[in-house]
Design an enzyme around this catalytic site. Structure first.
Site: not given
Ligand code: IMP
Length: 429
Positions: A13, A16, A40-41, A225
């Site tokens: 977050d 990007k 999510g952008h 991420q």
């Molecule tokens: P997962 O990727 O859904 O398995 O989540 C694993 C961890 O990564 C959790 O703490 C999510 O909140 C975090 N996470 C996954 N994708 C994002 C992102 O795009 N931005 C911020 N946090 C993310």
């Protein structure tokens, strides 16, 4: 011309979406190389907000080729909905502008069901995943039981693989997770419908991206991420299930490491984290709430409130070293207006001693105490600044100090959500 890479240096977050959207103006091809719709952008173009979860932010520039690379996990239902939403707003006018790797893995409803059920059962120890089935889909990929985009087009093979997986997952869901089983017939029919919707976009993206590079076209590899959520280098196990460092861009897009050129690291001017896990500079007081409100720090994918805290230079320096970041894009500087003074974490201490590296365990992270250096804040709004010289002196001092601590020069500063609320300090290609 080598490909440029964009990665996140904190816990995600970092903004990007806005940066990739800006850089994509100079690119011909944008490839996402890992992750799925956990990302999510949020983009604001001409005052209009667009949220993208799978398709690279380059899609808002007509004519750019956007690729979903082999390293991704793709939920076909989400992709079809995203295509429809973009089309409804006049984007993606030509099918050839979106290419979906035949090698990418599919996220299917049983992955989501498993993700949700496991989080529920973990109780207080939950990771706080996005619930999009990311982890279970990557597990299948690594276990060599996953179903890939190309498999959708192999009639018998697909049916057989789906039947086998549904049988196995239903057994797991019912017996161990206490969930209801899924209907194979229903899922199979849905997959056939997605197959027809996705058919025009499915491609050998590896061959295509390599051809683009060979032809001297400008390729941008878009990470999702961020470094501290990287499955190897982040705050394990509070991480996502893929590699988010720049080294993963080559494998995830299907280009040789030598084809990687500039590496851009995105960092927010403060720190946020969504989901559970270590966060040494977290602010649990009114200041944290203020950052959340002023920075609109709510997840673009899940709407969850983000945890907020001071800039952590230890984390960003770690990311710069891991990915070989050539330039930093520092975002959301405007949100810090009026926050005075501004502590910045410059080192970690544990049990009274300075740490040379990062802790390897959650317990170790729990012992970390941030060491702060305090910088003076500023009170002027920044949204109209377009050069470094137009920033208040203290804002300039702040960003220069952050770059110094992180060990990488500044490439870009973002002072607002709009495309033009940007200070460009260097080239990306
Ligand atoms: P997962 O990727 O859904 O398995 O989540 C694993 C961890 O990564 C959790 O703490 C999510 O909140 C975090 N996470 C996954 N994708 C994002 C992102 O795009 N931005 C911020 N946090 C993310």
């Amino acid at each position: 011309m080598p490909a440029s890479v964009v990665i996140g240096t904190q816990w995600g977050d970092e903004g990007k979406g806005k940066v990739v959207d800006l850089l994509a103006a100079d690119a011909d091809v944008v490839v996402r190389f890992h992750g799925g719709n956990n990302a999510g952008h949020t983009l604001v173009v001409d005052g209009e907000k667009t949220v993208l979860n799978l398709i690279p932010a380059g899609v808002l520039h007509p004519g750019r080729i956007c690729m979903l690379g082999p390293g991704m996990v793709i939920d076909p239902e989400v992709l079809v909905a995203e295509i429809d939403a973009l089309r409804a707003r006049g984007y993606l006018a030509d099918d050839r502008w979106l290419r979906v790797s035949e090698q990418a893995h599919l996220i299917l409803p049983y992955h989501r069901a498993i993700d949700h059920a496991r989080e529920r059962l973990r109780g207080a120890g939950k990771i706080g995943t996005t619930g999009r089935g990311i982890g279970p889909a990557y597990e299948d990929k690594v276990a060599r039981t996953g179903i890939r985009v190309a498999d959708l087009f192999d009639d018998d093979g697909f049916r057989e693989a789906l039947e086998r997986n549904v049988r196995e997952k239903n057994g797991y869901l019912e017996a161990l997770l206490g969930e209801r089983p899924l209907s194979f017939a229903e899922l199979y029919a849905r997959c056939l419908a997605y197959r027809e919707r996705l058919r025009p976009f499915v491609a050998d993206t590896v061959r295509e991206v390599q051809a683009a590079l060979a032809a001297g076209r400008r390729v941008l590899l878009e990470g999702a991420q961020a470094t501290m959520l990287d499955v190897d280098h982040g705050t394990y196990p509070f991480v996502t299930s893929s590699n988010a460092v720049a080294g993963a861009a080559a494998a995830g897009a299907g280009v040789p490491p030598r084809a990687l050129g500039r590496i851009v690291g995105i960092a927010k001017a403060y720190t946020t984290r969504v989901g559970a896990g270590p966060f040494p500079t977290e602010l649990t007081d009114a200041l944290g709430e203020r950052l959340r409100a002023d920075g609109e720090e709510y997840g673009a994918t899940t709407g969850r409130p983000r945890r907020c805290g001071w800039f952590d230079a230890v984390v960003v320096r770690h990311a710069v070293a891991l990915s070989g970041v050539d330039g930093l894009a520092l975002t959301k500087l405007d949100v810090l207006t009026g926050v005075d003074p501004l502590p910045v974490c410059v080192a970690y201490e544990a049990d009274g001693r300075r740490l040379a590296g990062l802790p390897a365990t959650t317990r170790g992270w729990g012992r970390v105490r941030p060491v702060y250096e305090t910088l003076p804040g500023w009170h002027e709004p920044l949204g109209a600044a377009r050069t470094l010289a137009e920033l208040p002196a203290n804002a300039r001092r702040y960003v220069e100090r952050l770059a110094d601590l992180a060990g990488a020069p500044l490439l870009l500063l973002s002072v607002g959500a709009q495309r033009d609320q940007t200070i460009r300090l260097g080239a990306v290609f």
